[in-house]
Motif scaffolding. Structure first.
Motif, PDB file in Angstrom:
ATOM      1  N   ARG A  78      -0.406 -14.308  -0.199  1.00 58.40           N
ATOM      2  CA  ARG A  78      -1.304 -13.304   0.374  1.00 58.40           C
ATOM      3  C   ARG A  78      -1.170 -13.291   1.885  1.00 58.40           C
ATOM      4  O   ARG A  78      -1.345 -14.316   2.554  1.00 58.40           O
ATOM      5  CB  ARG A  78      -2.755 -13.605  -0.017  1.00 58.40           C
ATOM      6  N   GLN A  79      -0.861 -12.120   2.435  1.00 61.51           N
ATOM      7  CA  GLN A  79      -0.673 -11.980   3.873  1.00 61.51           C
ATOM      8  C   GLN A  79      -1.696 -11.054   4.508  1.00 61.51           C
ATOM      9  O   GLN A  79      -1.808 -11.003   5.734  1.00 61.51           O
ATOM     10  CB  GLN A  79       0.735 -11.430   4.168  1.00 61.51           C
ATOM     11  N   VAL A  80      -2.424 -10.291   3.727  1.00 61.20           N
ATOM     12  CA  VAL A  80      -3.321  -9.278   4.258  1.00 61.20           C
ATOM     13  C   VAL A  80      -4.665  -9.905   4.628  1.00 61.20           C
ATOM     14  O   VAL A  80      -5.141 -10.833   3.976  1.00 61.20           O
ATOM     15  CB  VAL A  80      -3.512  -8.150   3.218  1.00 61.20           C
ATOM     16  N   GLN A  81      -5.264  -9.374   5.701  1.00 73.71           N
ATOM     17  CA  GLN A  81      -6.560  -9.840   6.177  1.00 73.71           C
ATOM     18  C   GLN A  81      -7.458  -8.633   6.436  1.00 73.71           C
ATOM     19  O   GLN A  81      -6.986  -7.530   6.711  1.00 73.71           O
ATOM     20  CB  GLN A  81      -6.424 -10.668   7.460  1.00 73.71           C
ATOM     21  N   VAL A  82      -8.754  -8.854   6.361  1.00 76.05           N
ATOM     22  CA  VAL A  82      -9.716  -7.788   6.643  1.00 76.05           C
ATOM     23  C   VAL A  82      -9.574  -7.343   8.094  1.00 76.05           C
ATOM     24  O   VAL A  82      -9.442  -8.167   9.004  1.00 76.05           O
ATOM     25  CB  VAL A  82     -11.149  -8.281   6.373  1.00 76.05           C
ATOM     26  N   GLY A  83      -9.578  -6.020   8.296  1.00 72.54           N
ATOM     27  CA  GLY A  83      -9.437  -5.460   9.632  1.00 72.54           C
ATOM     28  C   GLY A  83      -8.016  -5.227  10.063  1.00 72.54           C
ATOM     29  O   GLY A  83      -7.773  -4.637  11.125  1.00 72.54           O
ATOM     30  N   GLN A  84      -7.077  -5.658   9.254  1.00 76.22           N
ATOM     31  CA  GLN A  84      -5.661  -5.489   9.593  1.00 76.22           C
ATOM     32  C   GLN A  84      -5.235  -4.046   9.367  1.00 76.22           C
ATOM     33  O   GLN A  84      -5.597  -3.416   8.380  1.00 76.22           O
ATOM     34  CB  GLN A  84      -4.820  -6.430   8.733  1.00 76.22           C
ATOM     35  N   ARG A  85      -4.451  -3.519  10.293  1.00 72.46           N
ATOM     36  CA  ARG A  85      -3.887  -2.181  10.155  1.00 72.46           C
ATOM     37  C   ARG A  85      -2.563  -2.300   9.417  1.00 72.46           C
ATOM     38  O   ARG A  85      -1.645  -2.988   9.857  1.00 72.46           O
ATOM     39  CB  ARG A  85      -3.668  -1.540  11.529  1.00 72.46           C
ATOM     40  N   PRO A  97       0.829  -1.210   0.000  1.00 68.92           N
ATOM     41  CA  PRO A  97       0.000   0.000   0.000  1.00 68.92           C
ATOM     42  C   PRO A  97       0.858   1.252   0.000  1.00 68.92           C
ATOM     43  O   PRO A  97       1.954   1.276   0.562  1.00 68.92           O
ATOM     44  CB  PRO A  97      -0.799  -0.129   1.299  1.00 68.92           C
ATOM     45  N   ALA A  98       0.354   2.312  -0.646  1.00 66.98           N
ATOM     46  CA  ALA A  98       1.046   3.602  -0.646  1.00 66.98           C
ATOM     47  C   ALA A  98       0.596   4.477   0.512  1.00 66.98           C
ATOM     48  O   ALA A  98       1.227   5.492   0.799  1.00 66.98           O
ATOM     49  CB  ALA A  98       0.821   4.332  -1.964  1.00 66.98           C
ATOM     50  N   VAL A  99      -0.502   4.103   1.172  1.00 63.32           N
ATOM     51  CA  VAL A  99      -1.008   4.860   2.320  1.00 63.32           C
ATOM     52  C   VAL A  99      -1.300   3.889   3.449  1.00 63.32           C
ATOM     53  O   VAL A  99      -1.550   2.699   3.226  1.00 63.32           O
ATOM     54  CB  VAL A  99      -2.283   5.660   1.954  1.00 63.32           C
ATOM     55  N   ALA A 100      -1.252   4.387   4.655  1.00 63.98           N
ATOM     56  CA  ALA A 100      -1.560   3.565   5.826  1.00 63.98           C
ATOM     57  C   ALA A 100      -3.058   3.589   6.093  1.00 63.98           C
ATOM     58  O   ALA A 100      -3.767   4.531   5.707  1.00 63.98           O
ATOM     59  CB  ALA A 100      -0.794   4.068   7.040  1.00 63.98           C
ATOM     60  N   PRO A 127       4.299  -5.374   2.915  1.00 61.38           N
ATOM     61  CA  PRO A 127       3.919  -6.356   1.887  1.00 61.38           C
ATOM     62  C   PRO A 127       2.548  -6.957   2.182  1.00 61.38           C
ATOM     63  O   PRO A 127       2.285  -7.424   3.290  1.00 61.38           O
ATOM     64  CB  PRO A 127       5.035  -7.398   1.975  1.00 61.38           C
ATOM     65  N   LEU A 128       1.683  -6.951   1.172  1.00 61.96           N
ATOM     66  CA  LEU A 128       0.342  -7.515   1.318  1.00 61.96           C
ATOM     67  C   LEU A 128       0.236  -8.856   0.588  1.00 61.96           C
ATOM     68  O   LEU A 128      -0.278  -9.824   1.141  1.00 61.96           O
ATOM     69  CB  LEU A 128      -0.696  -6.543   0.763  1.00 61.96           C
ATOM     70  N   LEU A 129       0.700  -8.894  -0.635  1.00 64.74           N
ATOM     71  CA  LEU A 129       0.648 -10.110  -1.445  1.00 64.74           C
ATOM     72  C   LEU A 129       1.562  -9.923  -2.645  1.00 64.74           C
ATOM     73  O   LEU A 129       2.168  -8.865  -2.819  1.00 64.74           O
ATOM     74  CB  LEU A 129      -0.789 -10.434  -1.883  1.00 64.74           C
ATOM     75  N   ALA A 130       1.647 -10.941  -3.463  1.00 65.51           N
ATOM     76  CA  ALA A 130       2.459 -10.867  -4.681  1.00 65.51           C
ATOM     77  C   ALA A 130       1.617 -11.315  -5.859  1.00 65.51           C
ATOM     78  O   ALA A 130       0.689 -12.128  -5.717  1.00 65.51           O
ATOM     79  CB  ALA A 130       3.709 -11.740  -4.545  1.00 65.51           C
ATOM     80  N   VAL A 161      -7.668   2.249  -2.758  1.00 61.09           N
ATOM     81  CA  VAL A 161      -8.069   1.084  -3.554  1.00 61.09           C
ATOM     82  C   VAL A 161      -6.806   0.510  -4.180  1.00 61.09           C
ATOM     83  O   VAL A 161      -6.176   1.129  -5.036  1.00 61.09           O
ATOM     84  CB  VAL A 161      -9.086   1.472  -4.649  1.00 61.09           C
ATOM     85  N   ILE A 162      -6.406  -0.670  -3.735  1.00 58.50           N
ATOM     86  CA  ILE A 162      -5.156  -1.297  -4.171  1.00 58.50           C
ATOM     87  C   ILE A 162      -5.454  -2.186  -5.376  1.00 58.50           C
ATOM     88  O   ILE A 162      -6.278  -3.106  -5.289  1.00 58.50           O
ATOM     89  CB  ILE A 162      -4.530  -2.111  -3.032  1.00 58.50           C
ATOM     90  N   ARG A 163      -4.784  -1.908  -6.490  1.00 57.76           N
ATOM     91  CA  ARG A 163      -5.036  -2.625  -7.734  1.00 57.76           C
ATOM     92  C   ARG A 163      -3.810  -3.445  -8.136  1.00 57.76           C
ATOM     93  O   ARG A 163      -2.689  -3.169  -7.709  1.00 57.76           O
ATOM     94  CB  ARG A 163      -5.402  -1.645  -8.852  1.00 57.76           C
ATOM     95  N   ALA A 164      -4.053  -4.422  -8.991  1.00 55.05           N
ATOM     96  CA  ALA A 164      -2.966  -5.285  -9.473  1.00 55.05           C
ATOM     97  C   ALA A 164      -2.089  -4.501 -10.439  1.00 55.05           C
ATOM     98  O   ALA A 164      -2.586  -3.944 -11.421  1.00 55.05           O
ATOM     99  CB  ALA A 164      -3.549  -6.508 -10.161  1.00 55.05           C
ATOM    100  N   PRO A 165      -0.784  -4.441 -10.186  1.00 49.70           N
ATOM    101  CA  PRO A 165       0.094  -3.706 -11.103  1.00 49.70           C
ATOM    102  C   PRO A 165       0.297  -4.422 -12.427  1.00 49.70           C
ATOM    103  O   PRO A 165       0.561  -3.787 -13.444  1.00 49.70           O
ATOM    104  CB  PRO A 165       1.402  -3.612 -10.320  1.00 49.70           C
ATOM    105  N   VAL A 166       0.184  -5.750 -12.423  1.00 53.48           N
ATOM    106  CA  VAL A 166       0.334  -6.557 -13.641  1.00 53.48           C
ATOM    107  C   VAL A 166      -0.671  -7.696 -13.580  1.00 53.48           C
ATOM    108  O   VAL A 166      -1.253  -7.992 -12.528  1.00 53.48           O
ATOM    109  CB  VAL A 166       1.772  -7.127 -13.765  1.00 53.48           C
ATOM    110  N   GLY A 167      -0.885  -8.322 -14.714  1.00 50.00           N
ATOM    111  CA  GLY A 167      -1.722  -9.502 -14.735  1.00 50.00           C
ATOM    112  C   GLY A 167      -0.934 -10.729 -14.314  1.00 50.00           C
ATOM    113  O   GLY A 167       0.260 -10.828 -14.580  1.00 50.00           O
TER     114      GLY A 167
END
Length: 383
Positions: A258-265, A67-70, A271-274, A246-252
């Protein structure tokens, strides 16, 4: 009991067997010679042009999504192994703070525009004040001229009466009035000159104030004024920060790790995922250094994947050479300067670009074992 064979017959049997075996041995030797010559010819004319290795694996430049923002994660829309396209939404961060920051930045921009417009309007008012102070200075100078004339008339009148006072032609009251008129004219002249000094000071002050205001707007308009530009940049940054929630896929590719979960700060840069772009997979073939004498960039390559077996082949070309061997980039590099040094043939990674259509027909994953064969007789540029 059978009769014994004659001695001449028994001696002739081994001779006949030896006679039959000799042509067979000659034929076998000839066949071996032909095979050896054919093998040598095949190797010198065709086989020697290829170098191969099975120390090769698929690889790709994996896109790390951060993410670019917290903020606090509100949604996660993908799972591991899910295929995504470039621009697909992967996760959403709560945008409450970002929206408030954008509203604040827009208000600051509006205030900056009004403030600059105030500078422009104030310049007109200050110009009018400068002109008014200039007019006051001119009026004060005119009053000085009038006061000087009154002073000169009172002086001459006093001098005449003083000259006639000794002869008694002028009464004492007339002389007193002349003296008072002279004193009053002198006081008025001093006051008029003081008024001129004050008017000039006010005029100079008004010009200074206008010049100070002019510095704020010199060479600019309300649209490109530095204060407005700064406020606009802050507004644009706040708007971008809102979009970055809104985090979007940089490439297809395929989602992995995937490490990110709902509610996580999450913090910016965490790193969220690859995303693994499987359509851009290449092969890193680790050739021995002694095999690379004739290998050049651009030479054709045939690749086989253990996943699909030897019947399936991929074709590509040599794209480049690594900047160093695997040992050179190891976490703990070899200490070859020690006294226990033993020479080991090193391997240099060679990057192989695969045919996109073949890769689309038979997709590969990262890390698969491959077998690579390079045609070194084909044209290519120097590495």
């Amino acid at each position: 009991m059978s009769a014994a064979l004659p001695a001449s017959v028994t001696e002739a049997i081994p001779d006949r067997r030896h006679a039959r075996r000799k042509p067979l041995l000659l034929a076998l030797a000839g066949a071996v010679g032909v095979i050896a010559l054919a093998s040598g010819a095949w190797w010198s004319l065709y086989g020697a042009r290829f170098v191969s290795t099975d120390n090769a694996y698929t690889a790709v430049e994996i896109a790390q999504v951060t993410p670019a923002v917290a903020g606090t994660v509100r949604e996660v829309r993908v799972i591991d192994t899910q295929a995504v396209k470039a621009g697909d939404v992967l996760a959403v961060i709560d945008d409450t703070d970002a929206r408030l920051a954008l509203a604040e930045a827009e208000a600051e921009l509006a205030r900056a525009i009004r403030q600059v417009r105030g500078y422009v309007a104030n310049d007109d008012g200050l110009g009018a004040q400068v002109r008014a102070r200039e007019a006051e200075t001119q009026a004060a100078l005119a009053r000085v001229t009038a006061a000087e004339a009154d002073f000169e008339r009172a002086r001459v009148d006093l001098a005449r009466r003083e000259a006639l006072a000794d002869s008694g032609a002028v009464s004492g009251d007339d002389l007193t009035r002349a003296q008072n008129a002279f004193a009053g004219a002198r006081a008025n002249l001093l006051a008029a000159r003081s008024a001129v000094d004050s008017a000039r000071a006010n005029h100079h002050s008004a010009k200074g104030v206008r010049q100070a205001n002019a510095v704020l707007i010199d060479g600019t308009t309300p649209g490109d004024h530095p204060e407005v530009a700064l406020a606009r940049a802050r507004r644009d940054r706040a708007r971008i920060d809102l979009e970055r929630t809104v985090i979007r896929a940089p490439v297809g590719g395929v989602v992995a790790r995937r490490q990110v979960q709902v509610g996580q700060r999450v913090d910016a840069g965490a790193p969220l995922l690859a995303v693994v772009p499987l359509d851009e997979i290449h092969v890193d073939a680790n050739f021995k250094e002694v095999q690379l004498d004739k290998v050049r960039v651009g030479q054709p390559v045939e690749v086989k994947a253990d996943r699909y077996g030897s019947d399936a082949s991929y074709h590509g070309f040599v794209e480049g050479f690594s900047g160093g061997t695997g040992a050179a980039f190891a976490v703990i590099p070899a200490q070859n300067a020690t006294g226990n040094w033993i020479k080991v043939v090193q391997r240099l990674p060679v990057r192989i670009r695969l045919d996109p259509q073949e890769l689309a027909d038979r997709p590969l994953n990262v890390g698969l074992s491959m077998s690579v064969r390079i045609d070194t007789a084909a044209a290519g540029s120097a590495p």
